[in-house]
Design a protein around this motif. Sequence first.
Motif, PDB file in Angstrom:
ATOM      1  N   HIS A   1       9.502 -13.979  35.145  1.00  0.00           N
ATOM      2  CA  HIS A   1       9.013 -15.067  35.991  1.00  0.00           C
ATOM      3  C   HIS A   1       7.891 -15.865  35.337  1.00  0.00           C
ATOM      4  O   HIS A   1       7.295 -16.731  35.962  1.00  0.00           O
ATOM      5  CB  HIS A   1       8.487 -14.492  37.316  1.00  0.00           C
TER       6      HIS A   1
ATOM      7  N   ASP B   1       7.378 -18.390  33.228  1.00  0.00           N
ATOM      8  CA  ASP B   1       7.276 -19.845  33.250  1.00  0.00           C
ATOM      9  C   ASP B   1       6.950 -20.356  34.644  1.00  0.00           C
ATOM     10  O   ASP B   1       6.108 -21.223  34.831  1.00  0.00           O
ATOM     11  CB  ASP B   1       8.581 -20.471  32.761  1.00  0.00           C
ATOM     12  N   LYS B   2       7.642 -19.808  35.617  1.00  0.00           N
ATOM     13  CA  LYS B   2       7.444 -20.214  37.005  1.00  0.00           C
ATOM     14  C   LYS B   2       6.022 -19.892  37.473  1.00  0.00           C
ATOM     15  O   LYS B   2       5.370 -20.690  38.132  1.00  0.00           O
ATOM     16  CB  LYS B   2       8.470 -19.475  37.868  1.00  0.00           C
TER      17      LYS B   2
ATOM     18  N   ARG C   1       3.293 -19.610  35.786  1.00  0.00           N
ATOM     19  CA  ARG C   1       2.259 -20.480  35.210  1.00  0.00           C
ATOM     20  C   ARG C   1       2.228 -21.847  35.887  1.00  0.00           C
ATOM     21  O   ARG C   1       1.241 -22.565  35.792  1.00  0.00           O
ATOM     22  CB  ARG C   1       2.456 -20.584  33.699  1.00  0.00           C
ATOM     23  N   GLU C   2       3.312 -22.198  36.561  1.00  0.00           N
ATOM     24  CA  GLU C   2       3.348 -23.470  37.293  1.00  0.00           C
ATOM     25  C   GLU C   2       2.531 -23.387  38.585  1.00  0.00           C
ATOM     26  O   GLU C   2       1.905 -24.362  38.992  1.00  0.00           O
ATOM     27  CB  GLU C   2       4.791 -23.821  37.665  1.00  0.00           C
ATOM     28  N   ILE C   3       2.581 -22.237  39.244  1.00  0.00           N
ATOM     29  CA  ILE C   3       1.949 -22.125  40.556  1.00  0.00           C
ATOM     30  C   ILE C   3       0.595 -21.439  40.497  1.00  0.00           C
ATOM     31  O   ILE C   3      -0.121 -21.401  41.486  1.00  0.00           O
ATOM     32  CB  ILE C   3       2.871 -21.371  41.534  1.00  0.00           C
TER      33      ILE C   3
END
Length: 76
Positions: free
Chosen positions: A46, A48-49, A51-53
Amino acid sequence: MTTALAPRTPLTAADRCDRCGAQAYLRVELARGGELLFCAHHAREHGDKLREIAISVHDETDKLSDTPATASEDEH
Ligand SMILES: [Zn+2]
């Protein structure tokens, strides 16, 4: 003088992955509050996801590289 964030508490064996319950090596602080813990496997899955949130990611997965992945076998 800048007011720095308090030093992060290192993850311990008591910290468990929210997904599978394995030992956590990644702590993610969410922008909307709260935090999540992930084992190395789910941290990668998870990553990449997350680091977005996340506003902050505390990553200790490099600790794992010290551990031999496989035990050496005696091929005698
Ligand atoms: Zn996990």
